[in-house]
Scaffold this motif. Structure first.
Motif, PDB file in Angstrom:
ATOM      1  N   ALA A 310      48.658  45.515  42.822  1.00 10.28           N
ATOM      2  CA  ALA A 310      49.453  44.462  42.182  1.00 10.28           C
ATOM      3  C   ALA A 310      49.300  43.126  42.901  1.00 10.28           C
ATOM      4  CB  ALA A 310      50.924  44.882  42.151  1.00 10.28           C
ATOM      5  N   THR A 311      49.193  43.162  44.234  1.00 10.63           N
ATOM      6  CA  THR A 311      49.033  41.925  45.001  1.00 10.63           C
ATOM      7  C   THR A 311      47.733  41.231  44.651  1.00 10.63           C
ATOM      8  OG1 THR A 311      50.313  42.844  46.835  1.00 10.63           O
ATOM      9  CG2 THR A 311      48.935  40.930  47.315  1.00 10.63           C
ATOM     10  N   TYR A 312      46.653  42.007  44.561  1.00 16.20           N
ATOM     11  CA  TYR A 312      45.369  41.429  44.175  1.00 16.20           C
ATOM     12  C   TYR A 312      45.450  40.801  42.795  1.00 16.20           C
ATOM     13  CZ  TYR A 312      42.905  43.643  48.091  1.00 16.20           C
ATOM     14  OH  TYR A 312      42.468  44.012  49.337  1.00 16.20           O
ATOM     15  N   LYS A 313      46.087  41.480  41.868  1.00 19.72           N
ATOM     16  CA  LYS A 313      46.177  40.971  40.492  1.00 19.72           C
ATOM     17  C   LYS A 313      46.990  39.677  40.447  1.00 19.72           C
ATOM     18  CE  LYS A 313      45.619  45.492  38.283  1.00 19.72           C
ATOM     19  NZ  LYS A 313      46.235  46.552  37.455  1.00 19.72           N
ATOM     20  N   ALA A 314      48.106  39.659  41.173  1.00 13.09           N
ATOM     21  CA  ALA A 314      48.960  38.470  41.165  1.00 13.09           C
ATOM     22  C   ALA A 314      48.248  37.281  41.806  1.00 13.09           C
ATOM     23  CB  ALA A 314      50.267  38.769  41.893  1.00 13.09           C
ATOM     24  N   LEU A 315      47.634  37.515  42.983  1.00 14.58           N
ATOM     25  CA  LEU A 315      46.941  36.422  43.660  1.00 14.58           C
ATOM     26  C   LEU A 315      45.718  35.965  42.878  1.00 14.58           C
ATOM     27  CD1 LEU A 315      47.100  37.542  47.409  1.00 14.58           C
ATOM     28  CD2 LEU A 315      48.364  35.690  46.313  1.00 14.58           C
ATOM     29  N   SER A 316      45.033  36.911  42.250  1.00 13.64           N
ATOM     30  CA  SER A 316      43.875  36.558  41.443  1.00 13.64           C
ATOM     31  C   SER A 316      44.276  35.630  40.295  1.00 13.64           C
ATOM     32  CB  SER A 316      43.212  37.823  40.895  1.00 13.64           C
ATOM     33  OG  SER A 316      42.088  37.506  40.097  1.00 13.64           O
ATOM     34  N   PHE A 317      45.426  35.897  39.692  1.00 15.31           N
ATOM     35  CA  PHE A 317      45.929  35.038  38.605  1.00 15.31           C
ATOM     36  C   PHE A 317      46.213  33.631  39.130  1.00 15.31           C
ATOM     37  CE2 PHE A 317      49.543  33.123  36.408  1.00 15.31           C
ATOM     38  CZ  PHE A 317      49.081  33.106  35.099  1.00 15.31           C
ATOM     39  N   VAL A 318      46.882  33.549  40.284  1.00 13.33           N
ATOM     40  CA  VAL A 318      47.227  32.247  40.866  1.00 13.33           C
ATOM     41  C   VAL A 318      45.962  31.497  41.289  1.00 13.33           C
ATOM     42  CG1 VAL A 318      48.363  31.101  42.816  1.00 13.33           C
ATOM     43  CG2 VAL A 318      49.491  32.999  41.645  1.00 13.33           C
ATOM     44  N   PHE A 319      45.052  32.195  41.949  1.00 10.24           N
ATOM     45  CA  PHE A 319      43.844  31.547  42.458  1.00 10.24           C
ATOM     46  C   PHE A 319      42.947  31.049  41.325  1.00 10.24           C
ATOM     47  CE2 PHE A 319      43.607  33.868  46.850  1.00 10.24           C
ATOM     48  CZ  PHE A 319      44.847  33.323  47.161  1.00 10.24           C
ATOM     49  N   SER A 320      43.024  31.683  40.169  1.00 13.32           N
ATOM     50  CA  SER A 320      42.152  31.325  39.050  1.00 13.32           C
ATOM     51  C   SER A 320      42.612  30.075  38.321  1.00 13.32           C
ATOM     52  CB  SER A 320      42.054  32.493  38.067  1.00 13.32           C
ATOM     53  OG  SER A 320      41.383  33.584  38.660  1.00 13.32           O
TER      54      SER A 320
END
Length: 341
Positions: A310-320
């Protein structure tokens, strides 16, 4: 000479003797392999220890040079190597006892470009484990192309997972990119993608020693800046590798997607390090534009099978989201916070 073990040395006096002992606790003649030590301007007592150790063996070759970095030292080792195959070992790591006969017989029997095996992370207190010979050597060997290999597994970036044919490297002019912390990334991807005959054996071969003073564990804003830029540059360099693949079959599509995930992972972890670095916001925006041109941004496939939390998914959304990431950067970056205060 069947095998050349290339060993760059820089300030590893605490580890180098045990590393060398592991190389010689083997089940083959020292006539069959050589140990090429690249003294990369070490400032401690490493070379004194090596000089004393080398009195016992006639297959140790030492090259002295000013400090030029790990990539340069490895490239120099390739040039000096006389073995048919090359293995890159870090001088603070170890290899398991009694593994070289299996390595050599396997690459001989199957005429491989690349052979891969298993590695295990240990603490320094566990190093004696390397001298135990408890190997199961009864296994099947499946020879694949590099594209097949990549499509079927999450391959490792670090070169100490691989033994590589020297002529294969020379014919394709594959070497390490110098002046960067993540020199393994493009080298390994190039090797695997171009290999015609590659195999993996479940041999317990390598020991990675976790030590707090290693390059990868430095935690200064300046270091994070350098790491972030290097990671992003690797992601950009992945573009021609991806362009060289024609995803016309299911296997090629899988290989392409895995390389795409790897490309985006460099962007993700580069951006993550920027949050703790001394990089300026203006440079961050320029970098995001460059990775977009390389089709490595925004992150479209990163948060998948290999990075599924979940952390990867959340950060990936923000970073994108460029504007959102820049906002987070302003809030999280320690250098900006210090200036603001």
């Amino acid at each position: 000479m069947k095998l050349s073990i290339i060993l760059p040395v820089y300030n590893v006096e605490k580890y180098i003797v045990k590393c060398l002992e592991s190389i010689y606790f083997q089940d083959v003649s020292t006539n069959d392999y050589e140990v090429i030590i690249i003294d990369d301007g070490t400032k401690d007592k490493s070379m004194e220890l090596i000089k004393e150790f080398s009195k016992k063996y006639n297959n140790i070759i030492v090259h002295h040079q000013e400090n030029k970095g790990l990539a340069n030292a490895r490239n120099k080792g390739i040039g000096l190597a006389k073995g048919d195959y090359i293995y890159f070992l870090d001088s603070d790591d170890y290899i398991k006892g009694g593994v070289l006969s299996t390595i050599m017989s396997t690459i001989d029997l199957y005429d491989l470009d690349v052979l891969t095996f298993n590695s295990k992370s240990i603490n320094y207190s566990d190093i004696l484990d390397s001298l135990e010979i408890t190997q199961n050597k009864n296994f099947n060997v499946n020879v694949e192309t590099g594209v097949e290999y990549i499509s079927g597994r999450s391959y490792k970036n670090e070169v100490w997972w691989y033994v590589v044919k020297k002529s294969f490297l020379e014919d394709l002019n594959i070497s390490f990119s110098e002046g960067t912390y993540v020199e393994d990334g493009i080298f390994t991807a190039n090797v695997l993608l171009n290999a015609k005959r590659i195999a993996h054996i479940p041999l317990d071969m390598h020991r990675y020693v976790q030590r707090p003073q290693s390059i990868m564990s430095k935690k200064t804003p300046r270091h994070y800046h350098k790491m972030a830029v290097d990671m992003v540059n690797v992601a950009i360099t992945f573009k021609p590798l991806l362009d060289s693949l024609e995803p016309t079959s299911e296997m090629q599509v899988k290989a392409y997607n895995r390389l795409k995930v790897r490309q985006e992972s460099y962007v993700f972890f580069g951006l993550l390090r920027m949050l703790s670095s001394n990089i300026r916001l203006k440079e961050v925006k320029l970098i995001l534009n460059e990775v977009r041109k390389a089709k490595a941004y925004p992150l479209t496939v990163f948060a998948g099978h290999e990075y599924s939390g979940a952390t990867y998914k959340a950060l990936s959304f923000v970073f994108s989201k460029k504007k959102l990431f820049c906002l987070v950067f302003r809030i999280a970056n320690p250098v900006l916070r210090k200036r603001a205060s």
